[in-house]
Design a protein around this motif. Structure first.
Motif, PDB file in Angstrom:
ATOM      1  N   ILE A 229       0.862  -1.173   0.000  1.00 54.88           N
ATOM      2  CA  ILE A 229       0.000   0.000   0.000  1.00 54.88           C
ATOM      3  C   ILE A 229       0.898   1.223   0.000  1.00 54.88           C
ATOM      4  O   ILE A 229       1.941   1.244   0.653  1.00 54.88           O
ATOM      5  CB  ILE A 229      -0.957   0.019   1.213  1.00 54.88           C
ATOM      6  N   THR A 230       0.512   2.251  -0.753  1.00 57.99           N
ATOM      7  CA  THR A 230       1.379   3.428  -0.807  1.00 57.99           C
ATOM      8  C   THR A 230       0.646   4.670  -1.293  1.00 57.99           C
ATOM      9  O   THR A 230      -0.204   4.605  -2.185  1.00 57.99           O
ATOM     10  CB  THR A 230       2.613   3.172  -1.704  1.00 57.99           C
ATOM     11  N   ASN A 231       0.978   5.764  -0.658  1.00 53.23           N
ATOM     12  CA  ASN A 231       0.611   7.110  -1.103  1.00 53.23           C
ATOM     13  C   ASN A 231       1.946   7.826  -1.286  1.00 53.23           C
ATOM     14  O   ASN A 231       2.419   8.519  -0.392  1.00 53.23           O
ATOM     15  CB  ASN A 231      -0.260   7.797  -0.047  1.00 53.23           C
ATOM     16  N   PRO A 232       2.597   7.625  -2.432  1.00 57.32           N
ATOM     17  CA  PRO A 232       3.995   8.056  -2.569  1.00 57.32           C
ATOM     18  C   PRO A 232       4.152   9.570  -2.589  1.00 57.32           C
ATOM     19  O   PRO A 232       3.264  10.301  -3.029  1.00 57.32           O
ATOM     20  CB  PRO A 232       4.412   7.445  -3.911  1.00 57.32           C
ATOM     21  N   PRO A 233       5.289  10.045  -2.106  1.00 59.53           N
ATOM     22  CA  PRO A 233       5.562  11.486  -2.146  1.00 59.53           C
ATOM     23  C   PRO A 233       5.798  11.949  -3.576  1.00 59.53           C
ATOM     24  O   PRO A 233       6.190  11.162  -4.443  1.00 59.53           O
ATOM     25  CB  PRO A 233       6.838  11.615  -1.310  1.00 59.53           C
ATOM     26  N   PHE A 234       5.558  13.233  -3.813  1.00 56.81           N
ATOM     27  CA  PHE A 234       5.889  13.785  -5.129  1.00 56.81           C
ATOM     28  C   PHE A 234       6.522  15.165  -4.999  1.00 56.81           C
ATOM     29  O   PHE A 234       6.532  15.952  -5.937  1.00 56.81           O
ATOM     30  CB  PHE A 234       4.663  13.818  -6.053  1.00 56.81           C
ATOM     31  N   HIS A 235       7.068  15.444  -3.815  1.00 56.07           N
ATOM     32  CA  HIS A 235       7.855  16.658  -3.611  1.00 56.07           C
ATOM     33  C   HIS A 235       9.208  16.282  -3.024  1.00 56.07           C
ATOM     34  O   HIS A 235       9.295  15.413  -2.154  1.00 56.07           O
ATOM     35  CB  HIS A 235       7.153  17.638  -2.668  1.00 56.07           C
ATOM     36  N   ASP A 236      10.241  16.928  -3.506  1.00 57.39           N
ATOM     37  CA  ASP A 236      11.588  16.743  -2.982  1.00 57.39           C
ATOM     38  C   ASP A 236      12.141  18.123  -2.655  1.00 57.39           C
ATOM     39  O   ASP A 236      12.368  18.935  -3.552  1.00 57.39           O
ATOM     40  CB  ASP A 236      12.470  16.043  -4.012  1.00 57.39           C
ATOM     41  N   GLY A 237      12.311  18.391  -1.350  1.00 53.36           N
ATOM     42  CA  GLY A 237      12.785  19.707  -0.943  1.00 53.36           C
ATOM     43  C   GLY A 237      11.828  20.823  -1.296  1.00 53.36           C
ATOM     44  O   GLY A 237      12.247  21.955  -1.539  1.00 53.36           O
ATOM     45  N   GLY A 238      10.530  20.505  -1.337  1.00 51.41           N
ATOM     46  CA  GLY A 238       9.525  21.517  -1.636  1.00 51.41           C
ATOM     47  C   GLY A 238       9.225  21.687  -3.109  1.00 51.41           C
ATOM     48  O   GLY A 238       8.333  22.451  -3.478  1.00 51.41           O
ATOM     49  N   THR A 239       9.943  20.969  -3.975  1.00 52.36           N
ATOM     50  CA  THR A 239       9.737  21.070  -5.419  1.00 52.36           C
ATOM     51  C   THR A 239       9.087  19.796  -5.936  1.00 52.36           C
ATOM     52  O   THR A 239       9.512  18.691  -5.592  1.00 52.36           O
ATOM     53  CB  THR A 239      11.084  21.283  -6.140  1.00 52.36           C
ATOM     54  N   GLU A 240       8.048  19.943  -6.770  1.00 52.45           N
ATOM     55  CA  GLU A 240       7.371  18.764  -7.299  1.00 52.45           C
ATOM     56  C   GLU A 240       8.321  17.946  -8.166  1.00 52.45           C
ATOM     57  O   GLU A 240       9.039  18.481  -9.005  1.00 52.45           O
ATOM     58  CB  GLU A 240       6.142  19.172  -8.112  1.00 52.45           C
ATOM     59  N   ASP A 241       8.312  16.634  -7.940  1.00 52.40           N
ATOM     60  CA  ASP A 241       9.192  15.735  -8.677  1.00 52.40           C
ATOM     61  C   ASP A 241       8.475  14.399  -8.858  1.00 52.40           C
ATOM     62  O   ASP A 241       8.439  13.572  -7.946  1.00 52.40           O
ATOM     63  CB  ASP A 241      10.504  15.539  -7.916  1.00 52.40           C
ATOM     64  N   LYS A 242       7.908  14.193 -10.038  1.00 54.27           N
ATOM     65  CA  LYS A 242       7.151  12.969 -10.297  1.00 54.27           C
ATOM     66  C   LYS A 242       8.039  11.734 -10.288  1.00 54.27           C
ATOM     67  O   LYS A 242       7.542  10.601 -10.173  1.00 54.27           O
ATOM     68  CB  LYS A 242       6.419  13.073 -11.635  1.00 54.27           C
ATOM     69  N   ARG A 243       9.350  11.933 -10.376  1.00 56.08           N
ATOM     70  CA  ARG A 243      10.255  10.787 -10.378  1.00 56.08           C
ATOM     71  C   ARG A 243      10.207  10.016  -9.059  1.00 56.08           C
ATOM     72  O   ARG A 243      10.506   8.816  -9.027  1.00 56.08           O
ATOM     73  CB  ARG A 243      11.684  11.248 -10.666  1.00 56.08           C
ATOM     74  N   LEU A 244       9.829  10.680  -7.984  1.00 53.80           N
ATOM     75  CA  LEU A 244       9.704   9.982  -6.708  1.00 53.80           C
ATOM     76  C   LEU A 244       8.628   8.903  -6.791  1.00 53.80           C
ATOM     77  O   LEU A 244       8.851   7.751  -6.418  1.00 53.80           O
ATOM     78  CB  LEU A 244       9.372  10.976  -5.594  1.00 53.80           C
ATOM     79  N   GLY A 245       7.452   9.283  -7.269  1.00 51.12           N
ATOM     80  CA  GLY A 245       6.379   8.308  -7.414  1.00 51.12           C
ATOM     81  C   GLY A 245       6.739   7.212  -8.394  1.00 51.12           C
ATOM     82  O   GLY A 245       6.416   6.030  -8.181  1.00 51.12           O
ATOM     83  N   GLN A 246       7.408   7.577  -9.474  1.00 51.42           N
ATOM     84  CA  GLN A 246       7.832   6.575 -10.453  1.00 51.42           C
ATOM     85  C   GLN A 246       8.800   5.574  -9.827  1.00 51.42           C
ATOM     86  O   GLN A 246       8.721   4.367 -10.091  1.00 51.42           O
ATOM     87  CB  GLN A 246       8.473   7.278 -11.650  1.00 51.42           C
TER      88      GLN A 246
END
Length: 299
Positions: A229-246
């Motif tokens: 189960i996951t609700n993955p993050p999509f911010h890194d240091g306050g900046t949106e980064d879809k690569r986290l979810g990917q």
């Protein structure tokens, strides 16, 4: 000389290479809360964006410094940097301020007398949040509320069984729901934030739960889990980064055995469909509601 570092300041600020790391977002770091009062000579802080979290960190740092010690703090102008000088002055210190690389930088020499430290530490400390009736802390994702995406996932979870993992577990809200299923044999709660893991350990009192302070992206994957189960993050240091979810999607696929299932919720605008279809045999959107998409993905 004892030098501490909090976070990862940009190289332009020359962060000390031999400093002791104290950020809760860097697995294995020393907790700033555990540093003895008046023991540090120099502390550099890449200040977090949240007001309560930032003031808590600044107060802990000032407490840890020796009298005459140097505090060097910086933050992006639009993520707390413009407030740094005033916040530091509220503790009774003189502040030297400069601007560089779209950041504000403040330097303080600790005086013998400070004000307001206890109040700032108390405001940013772990606590049972009214309404949640769960332990949390400013700085943890959705620290004082149930995130709407997680609520959607929790409301649609089927009966789970076997061994599973909650990737990016936060303070443990989704894990609590998953462990209501008696057929769940074990659940790994994994998060990059030490504060989240500390809170989850208090909130999830279940012998089937195991807690891991680590970066999901670096997990060793043996393909043995039944569900994720996951609700993955999509911010890194306050900046949106879809690569986290990917990256979470790819790691989840590697952690699951063939036929294992991932339940993932994400903001509607995040384009994860291609990644899901590439990593899983069958993908189905279960819900699209309130700005969130909920997927069931079977390996």
């Amino acid at each position: 000389m004892t030098t501490l570092l909090y976070g990862r300041p940009p190289a332009v600020f020359d962060p000390p290479g031999d400093a002791v790391q104290t950020s809760p977002l860097i697995p294995g770091a020393t907790a700033l809360e555990s540093v003895a009062e008046g023991s540090a000579d120099v502390i550099m802080i890449y200040a977090p964006p949240g007001v309560l979290e930032r003031r808590y960190t600044l107060a802990l740092a000032l407490r840890a410094l020796k009298v005459g010690g140097r505090l060097d703090v910086m933050a992006p102008k639009d993520k707390g940097g413009s407030r740094l000088k005033k916040e530091l002055e509220s503790f009774g210190v003189e502040v030297g301020e400069s601007a560089k690389a779209h950041h504000r930088r403040c330097v303080v020499i600790k005086p013998a007398v400070l004000t307001g430290l206890d109040e700032a530490v108390e405001a940013g400390a772990p606590r049972v949040v009214p309404g949640l009736e769960a332990w949390s802390q400013p700085g943890v994702f959705a620290w004082d509320r149930v995130d709407a995406g997680s609520a959607l996932l929790a409301s649609r979870l089927p009966a789970l069984k076997g061994a599973g993992a909650d990737l990016g577990c936060g303070y443990g809200a989704l894990s609590t729901v998953a462990l209501r299923n008696a057929a769940v044999t074990s659940l790994r709660l994994i998060d990059l934030d030490r504060r989240a893991i500390d809170a989850a350990q208090r909130n999830v009192a279940d012998p089937r739960a195991a807690f891991e302070w680590t970066d999901v992206r670096t997990l060793e994957a043996s393909g043995e889990l039944d569900f994720i189960i996951t609700n993955p993050p999509f911010h890194d240091g306050g900046t949106e980064d879809k690569r986290l979810g990917q990256a979470f999607i790819q790691k989840a696929a590697a952690l699951l055995h063939k036929g294992g299932t991932m339940w993932l919720v994400a903001n509607r605008h995040l384009p994860y469909e291609a990644d899901l279809n590439a990593a899983f045999k069958r993908v189905q959107m279960i819900a699209d509601s309130g700005g969130y998409k909920l997927f069931e993905a079977i390996k």
